[in-house]
Design a protein around this motif. Structure first.
Motif, mmCIF file in Angstrom:
data_model
loop_
_atom_site.group_PDB
_atom_site.id
_atom_site.type_symbol
_atom_site.label_atom_id
_atom_site.label_comp_id
_atom_site.label_asym_id
_atom_site.label_seq_id
_atom_site.Cartn_x
_atom_site.Cartn_y
_atom_site.Cartn_z
ATOM 1 N N TYR A 41 -11.976 10.798 -28.572
ATOM 2 C CA TYR A 41 -10.563 10.400 -28.549
ATOM 3 C C TYR A 41 -9.670 11.637 -28.443
ATOM 4 O O TYR A 41 -8.729 11.667 -27.641
ATOM 5 C CB TYR A 41 -10.212 9.596 -29.795
ATOM 6 C CG TYR A 41 -8.754 9.205 -29.845
ATOM 7 C CD1 TYR A 41 -8.318 8.059 -29.193
ATOM 8 C CD2 TYR A 41 -7.821 9.989 -30.516
ATOM 9 C CE1 TYR A 41 -6.970 7.706 -29.211
ATOM 10 C CE2 TYR A 41 -6.485 9.636 -30.537
ATOM 11 C CZ TYR A 41 -6.067 8.498 -29.883
ATOM 12 O OH TYR A 41 -4.738 8.154 -29.898
ATOM 13 N N ALA A 42 -9.961 12.640 -29.247
ATOM 14 C CA ALA A 42 -9.166 13.873 -29.212
ATOM 15 C C ALA A 42 -9.268 14.548 -27.845
ATOM 16 O O ALA A 42 -8.265 15.002 -27.296
ATOM 17 C CB ALA A 42 -9.614 14.816 -30.315
ATOM 18 N N SER A 47 -3.832 16.096 -23.585
ATOM 19 C CA SER A 47 -2.641 16.272 -22.755
ATOM 20 C C SER A 47 -1.491 15.384 -23.219
ATOM 21 O O SER A 47 -0.329 15.678 -22.961
ATOM 22 C CB SER A 47 -2.965 15.975 -21.288
ATOM 23 O OG SER A 47 -3.349 14.624 -21.136
ATOM 24 N N LYS A 48 -1.785 14.308 -23.923
ATOM 25 C CA LYS A 48 -0.755 13.381 -24.386
ATOM 26 C C LYS A 48 -0.171 13.796 -25.737
ATOM 27 O O LYS A 48 0.978 13.521 -26.034
ATOM 28 C CB LYS A 48 -1.319 11.968 -24.500
ATOM 29 C CG LYS A 48 -1.803 11.401 -23.192
ATOM 30 C CD LYS A 48 -2.500 10.084 -23.418
ATOM 31 C CE LYS A 48 -3.211 9.644 -22.146
ATOM 32 N NZ LYS A 48 -4.118 8.542 -22.384
ATOM 33 N N GLY A 79 -12.487 23.428 -28.189
ATOM 34 C CA GLY A 79 -11.086 23.824 -28.241
ATOM 35 C C GLY A 79 -10.132 22.842 -28.896
ATOM 36 O O GLY A 79 -8.955 22.802 -28.558
ATOM 37 N N ILE A 80 -10.629 22.060 -29.843
ATOM 38 C CA ILE A 80 -9.778 21.134 -30.586
ATOM 39 C C ILE A 80 -9.652 21.649 -32.015
ATOM 40 O O ILE A 80 -10.653 21.961 -32.660
ATOM 41 C CB ILE A 80 -10.350 19.699 -30.579
ATOM 42 C CG1 ILE A 80 -10.358 19.159 -29.149
ATOM 43 C CG2 ILE A 80 -9.564 18.787 -31.511
ATOM 44 C CD1 ILE A 80 -11.072 17.849 -28.989
#
Length: 103
Positions: A41-42, A47-48, A79-80
């Protein structure tokens, strides 16, 4: 990427020594689980929702004998950002919230 980067190979050898069907079953369970769904999901919403972050109490360093790496390790690799509840509350201190009673 899942099999190469996010599997704890020592745990895989210990639990699934030459049992490819057993490993594939465990892999399918992980892919259908909440941790995987949260990370996907992440990834799909970066981008949102910028910056997207995942709140977790897991540690990237310890895997507790689990087959797949924990959320902070996976998120760092892709990268989250992850943060703990304490980190979240410290960041939240800079936000003022007004609560009014509705009568």
């Amino acid at each position: 990427m899942l099999d190469n980067s996010f599997v704890d190979n020592a745990t895989k050898r210990l639990k699934f020594n030459d049992d490819e069907a057993g490993y594939n079953n465990a892999r399918d369970v992980f892919l259908k689980g909440a941790d995987c769904a949260l990370v996907v999901y992440a990834m799909n919403n970066t981008s949102k929702m910028d910056p997207i972050q995942i709140l977790t109490e897991e540690s990237a360093n310890q895997n507790d004998g689990k087959l797949f790496k924990k959320i902070p390790f996976i998120c760092k690799a892709i990268g989250i950002r992850t943060l703990t509840s304490v980190e979240f509350l410290k960041e939240l201190q800079s936000i003022q919230v007004n609560i009014e009673r509705l009568t």
